[in-house]
Motif scaffolding. Sequence first.
Motif, PDB file in Angstrom:
ATOM      1  N   LYS A   1       8.629  -7.291  -9.187  1.00  0.00           N
ATOM      2  CA  LYS A   1       8.216  -6.036  -8.551  1.00  0.00           C
ATOM      3  C   LYS A   1       6.709  -5.843  -8.715  1.00  0.00           C
ATOM      4  CE  LYS A   1       8.861  -2.549 -12.198  1.00  0.00           C
ATOM      5  NZ  LYS A   1       7.632  -1.776 -11.995  1.00  0.00           N
ATOM      6  N   LEU A   2       6.142  -5.073  -7.786  1.00  0.00           N
ATOM      7  CA  LEU A   2       4.712  -4.787  -7.845  1.00  0.00           C
ATOM      8  C   LEU A   2       4.489  -3.367  -7.338  1.00  0.00           C
ATOM      9  CD1 LEU A   2       1.936  -5.991  -8.537  1.00  0.00           C
ATOM     10  CD2 LEU A   2       1.746  -6.720  -6.150  1.00  0.00           C
ATOM     11  N   ASP A   3       3.628  -2.617  -8.042  1.00  0.00           N
ATOM     12  CA  ASP A   3       3.403  -1.222  -7.699  1.00  0.00           C
ATOM     13  C   ASP A   3       2.541  -1.084  -6.447  1.00  0.00           C
ATOM     14  OD1 ASP A   3       4.886  -0.401  -9.827  1.00  0.00           O
ATOM     15  OD2 ASP A   3       3.186   0.125 -11.101  1.00  0.00           O
ATOM     16  N   MET A   4       2.772   0.027  -5.744  1.00  0.00           N
ATOM     17  CA  MET A   4       1.965   0.428  -4.597  1.00  0.00           C
ATOM     18  C   MET A   4       1.198   1.664  -5.037  1.00  0.00           C
ATOM     19  SD  MET A   4       5.269   0.094  -2.113  1.00  0.00           S
ATOM     20  CE  MET A   4       4.716  -0.479  -0.521  1.00  0.00           C
ATOM     21  N   ILE A   5      -0.117   1.538  -5.191  1.00  0.00           N
ATOM     22  CA  ILE A   5      -0.942   2.555  -5.821  1.00  0.00           C
ATOM     23  C   ILE A   5      -1.887   3.162  -4.789  1.00  0.00           C
ATOM     24  CG2 ILE A   5      -2.653   2.974  -7.639  1.00  0.00           C
ATOM     25  CD1 ILE A   5      -1.457   0.544  -9.108  1.00  0.00           C
ATOM     26  N   PRO A   6      -1.979   4.481  -4.717  1.00  0.00           N
ATOM     27  CA  PRO A   6      -2.882   5.111  -3.749  1.00  0.00           C
ATOM     28  C   PRO A   6      -4.308   4.578  -3.868  1.00  0.00           C
ATOM     29  CG  PRO A   6      -1.472   6.761  -4.760  1.00  0.00           C
ATOM     30  CD  PRO A   6      -1.221   5.484  -5.503  1.00  0.00           C
ATOM     31  N   GLY A   7      -4.895   4.238  -2.728  1.00  0.00           N
ATOM     32  CA  GLY A   7      -6.271   3.745  -2.705  1.00  0.00           C
ATOM     33  C   GLY A   7      -6.426   2.266  -2.994  1.00  0.00           C
ATOM     34  N   ARG A   8      -5.314   1.570  -3.273  1.00  0.00           N
ATOM     35  CA  ARG A   8      -5.392   0.142  -3.584  1.00  0.00           C
ATOM     36  C   ARG A   8      -4.469  -0.648  -2.669  1.00  0.00           C
ATOM     37  NH1 ARG A   8      -5.317  -1.788  -9.678  1.00  0.00           N
ATOM     38  NH2 ARG A   8      -5.556  -3.679  -8.442  1.00  0.00           N
ATOM     39  N   SER A   9      -4.785  -1.937  -2.546  1.00  0.00           N
ATOM     40  CA  SER A   9      -3.928  -2.860  -1.803  1.00  0.00           C
ATOM     41  C   SER A   9      -3.581  -4.020  -2.723  1.00  0.00           C
ATOM     42  CB  SER A   9      -4.645  -3.371  -0.542  1.00  0.00           C
ATOM     43  OG  SER A   9      -3.821  -4.269   0.177  1.00  0.00           O
ATOM     44  N   ASN A  10      -2.350  -4.050  -3.216  1.00  0.00           N
ATOM     45  CA  ASN A  10      -1.885  -5.140  -4.070  1.00  0.00           C
ATOM     46  C   ASN A  10      -1.152  -6.175  -3.226  1.00  0.00           C
ATOM     47  OD1 ASN A  10      -2.900  -3.895  -6.364  1.00  0.00           O
ATOM     48  ND2 ASN A  10      -0.996  -2.802  -6.781  1.00  0.00           N
ATOM     49  N   THR A  11      -1.163  -7.412  -3.673  1.00  0.00           N
ATOM     50  CA  THR A  11      -0.553  -8.494  -2.899  1.00  0.00           C
ATOM     51  C   THR A  11       0.534  -9.176  -3.707  1.00  0.00           C
ATOM     52  OG1 THR A  11      -2.612  -8.897  -1.688  1.00  0.00           O
ATOM     53  CG2 THR A  11      -0.950 -10.631  -1.631  1.00  0.00           C
ATOM     54  N   LEU A  12       1.710  -9.282  -3.102  1.00  0.00           N
ATOM     55  CA  LEU A  12       2.855  -9.959  -3.689  1.00  0.00           C
ATOM     56  C   LEU A  12       3.223 -11.124  -2.788  1.00  0.00           C
ATOM     57  CD1 LEU A  12       5.262  -9.932  -5.778  1.00  0.00           C
ATOM     58  CD2 LEU A  12       6.482  -8.526  -4.109  1.00  0.00           C
ATOM     59  N   THR A  13       3.395 -12.316  -3.369  1.00  0.00           N
ATOM     60  CA  THR A  13       3.754 -13.489  -2.584  1.00  0.00           C
ATOM     61  C   THR A  13       5.241 -13.766  -2.723  1.00  0.00           C
ATOM     62  OG1 THR A  13       1.561 -14.455  -2.886  1.00  0.00           O
ATOM     63  CG2 THR A  13       3.306 -15.937  -2.190  1.00  0.00           C
TER      64      THR A  13
ATOM     65  N   GLU B   1       0.848  -1.186   0.000  1.00  0.00           N
ATOM     66  CA  GLU B   1       0.000   0.000   0.000  1.00  0.00           C
ATOM     67  C   GLU B   1       0.886   1.240   0.000  1.00  0.00           C
ATOM     68  OE1 GLU B   1      -2.398  -0.506   3.478  1.00  0.00           O
ATOM     69  OE2 GLU B   1      -3.522  -2.213   2.658  1.00  0.00           O
ATOM     70  N   THR B   2       0.275   2.406  -0.171  1.00  0.00           N
ATOM     71  CA  THR B   2       1.037   3.658  -0.138  1.00  0.00           C
ATOM     72  C   THR B   2       0.220   4.741   0.528  1.00  0.00           C
ATOM     73  OG1 THR B   2       2.098   5.366  -1.478  1.00  0.00           O
ATOM     74  CG2 THR B   2       0.245   4.215  -2.470  1.00  0.00           C
ATOM     75  N   ASP B   3       0.920   5.653   1.200  1.00  0.00           N
ATOM     76  CA  ASP B   3       0.275   6.778   1.859  1.00  0.00           C
ATOM     77  C   ASP B   3       0.270   8.031   1.000  1.00  0.00           C
ATOM     78  OD1 ASP B   3      -0.609   5.709   4.171  1.00  0.00           O
ATOM     79  OD2 ASP B   3       0.867   6.646   5.488  1.00  0.00           O
ATOM     80  N   ASP B   4       1.036   8.019  -0.091  1.00  0.00           N
ATOM     81  CA  ASP B   4       1.157   9.254  -0.867  1.00  0.00           C
ATOM     82  C   ASP B   4       1.130   8.972  -2.365  1.00  0.00           C
ATOM     83  OD1 ASP B   4       3.929   8.282  -0.989  1.00  0.00           O
ATOM     84  OD2 ASP B   4       4.173   9.246   0.958  1.00  0.00           O
ATOM     85  N   VAL B   5       2.291   8.916  -3.004  1.00  0.00           N
ATOM     86  CA  VAL B   5       2.346   8.722  -4.450  1.00  0.00           C
ATOM     87  C   VAL B   5       2.534   7.243  -4.779  1.00  0.00           C
ATOM     88  CG1 VAL B   5       3.291  11.021  -4.793  1.00  0.00           C
ATOM     89  CG2 VAL B   5       4.843   9.094  -4.491  1.00  0.00           C
ATOM     90  N   ILE B   6       2.681   6.937  -6.065  1.00  0.00           N
ATOM     91  CA  ILE B   6       2.937   5.567  -6.481  1.00  0.00           C
ATOM     92  C   ILE B   6       4.383   5.190  -6.137  1.00  0.00           C
ATOM     93  CG2 ILE B   6       3.120   3.991  -8.439  1.00  0.00           C
ATOM     94  CD1 ILE B   6       0.921   5.538  -9.810  1.00  0.00           C
ATOM     95  N   HIS B   7       4.539   4.116  -5.398  1.00  0.00           N
ATOM     96  CA  HIS B   7       5.840   3.497  -5.162  1.00  0.00           C
ATOM     97  C   HIS B   7       5.803   2.116  -5.819  1.00  0.00           C
ATOM     98  CE1 HIS B   7       6.961   6.548  -2.173  1.00  0.00           C
ATOM     99  NE2 HIS B   7       5.733   6.427  -1.682  1.00  0.00           N
ATOM    100  N   SER B   8       6.919   1.416  -5.802  1.00  0.00           N
ATOM    101  CA  SER B   8       6.957   0.061  -6.336  1.00  0.00           C
ATOM    102  C   SER B   8       7.973  -0.752  -5.536  1.00  0.00           C
ATOM    103  CB  SER B   8       7.330   0.068  -7.823  1.00  0.00           C
ATOM    104  OG  SER B   8       7.199  -1.235  -8.376  1.00  0.00           O
ATOM    105  N   PHE B   9       7.527  -1.873  -4.989  1.00  0.00           N
ATOM    106  CA  PHE B   9       8.391  -2.702  -4.160  1.00  0.00           C
ATOM    107  C   PHE B   9       9.036  -3.786  -5.019  1.00  0.00           C
ATOM    108  CE2 PHE B   9       9.130  -6.473  -1.540  1.00  0.00           C
ATOM    109  CZ  PHE B   9       9.898  -5.934  -0.519  1.00  0.00           C
ATOM    110  N   TRP B  10      10.368  -3.871  -4.943  1.00  0.00           N
ATOM    111  CA  TRP B  10      11.088  -4.877  -5.728  1.00  0.00           C
ATOM    112  C   TRP B  10      12.247  -5.432  -4.921  1.00  0.00           C
ATOM    113  CZ3 TRP B  10      14.791  -4.123 -10.444  1.00  0.00           C
ATOM    114  CH2 TRP B  10      14.985  -5.364 -11.078  1.00  0.00           C
ATOM    115  N   ALA B  11      12.171  -6.713  -4.607  1.00  0.00           N
ATOM    116  CA  ALA B  11      13.272  -7.442  -3.989  1.00  0.00           C
ATOM    117  C   ALA B  11      13.752  -8.456  -5.027  1.00  0.00           C
ATOM    118  CB  ALA B  11      12.817  -8.153  -2.717  1.00  0.00           C
ATOM    119  N   PRO B  12      14.698  -8.085  -5.894  1.00  0.00           N
ATOM    120  CA  PRO B  12      15.040  -8.894  -7.073  1.00  0.00           C
ATOM    121  C   PRO B  12      15.441 -10.326  -6.770  1.00  0.00           C
ATOM    122  CG  PRO B  12      16.060  -6.722  -7.218  1.00  0.00           C
ATOM    123  CD  PRO B  12      15.504  -6.847  -5.830  1.00  0.00           C
TER     124      PRO B  12
END
Length: 328
Positions: A171-183, A155-166
Amino acid sequence: MSRRVASAPAIAAPLGGCAGIQSALAPRGTEAQEIGALFWTVTGVSAAVTILVLVVTAIALRGPDGWCRVLATDRMVVGGGIVLPVVVLSILLVYGLLVMQVGAARSRDAEGLGVTITGKRWWWQVVYEDRDGREIVSANELRLPVGRPVAIRLETDDVIHSFWAPQLGGKLDMIPGRSNTLTLEATEAGVSRAQCAEYCGGAHALMSMYVVALEPDAYEAWLAAEAAPASEPASEPARRGMALFLQNGCGACHAVRGTEADGTIGPDLTHVGGRLSLGAAALPNDADAFARWIADNQHVKPGNLMPPYRNLSRDELAAIAAYLEGLD
């Protein structure tokens, strides 16, 4: 011995020479291994097709007349220009879909408790849920059990971020107002590095974190310790540092469970001394780095929301640093 050292025996080597700690070509997770296999398969097929095209081109330009006439036939043009690309791309498409389907099945089997990571300016809030349903708040470091798929809510509190642990997955984006799930499922104990992979502002390049994979028993022990309140300062400088920390209003932004500090604007510092870095992997975790960050954090990470405390004397900075370093 601090939990920073005791809970992750494989930490020292990767941090001493960081080669490969953020390389997608050195996978340490099931998802990363599948992505790596897909990458090498596509790369190998692309190389083979390129070589084939170069050979055919060379024959067409310099080869015997008989071979040139064969290459000029309609059958060769249709076979090499239509049939071969369709067959090769179809095989790669099916293979890619199978890999994605395996990942989707693993997501359904992911550990139900999960972890929520929230992107902020410019750091990561990490919230674990234990077996009793309690939320355990941490920051700027992710710990995972080896051999268990874990659902990471992004999730994000402000702008679009993207979490990537190569080394662990895609990687998967963190979008305001949404909850994305990465396994993610770590396959071996050790330390890897994650990075914000979406430009999010001035300090984007300094928004990183370490990911520590622990054996299941070590992870459960760490999680139980992480849920506990902060330990009492053990030395006189640390006790003075705790008093200075509270007197200077640090608790208005930061939380230290078990004390009056209950802020939510900045990272939770309850066990900050047990982490591998400060400032979202901007600095190492030691007393000198604490003092430097408190006094001149805008130089370390320009634009972060913490003001510099240049009013503090060197002795006061050392005392606060001793207190924070002891919060493990």
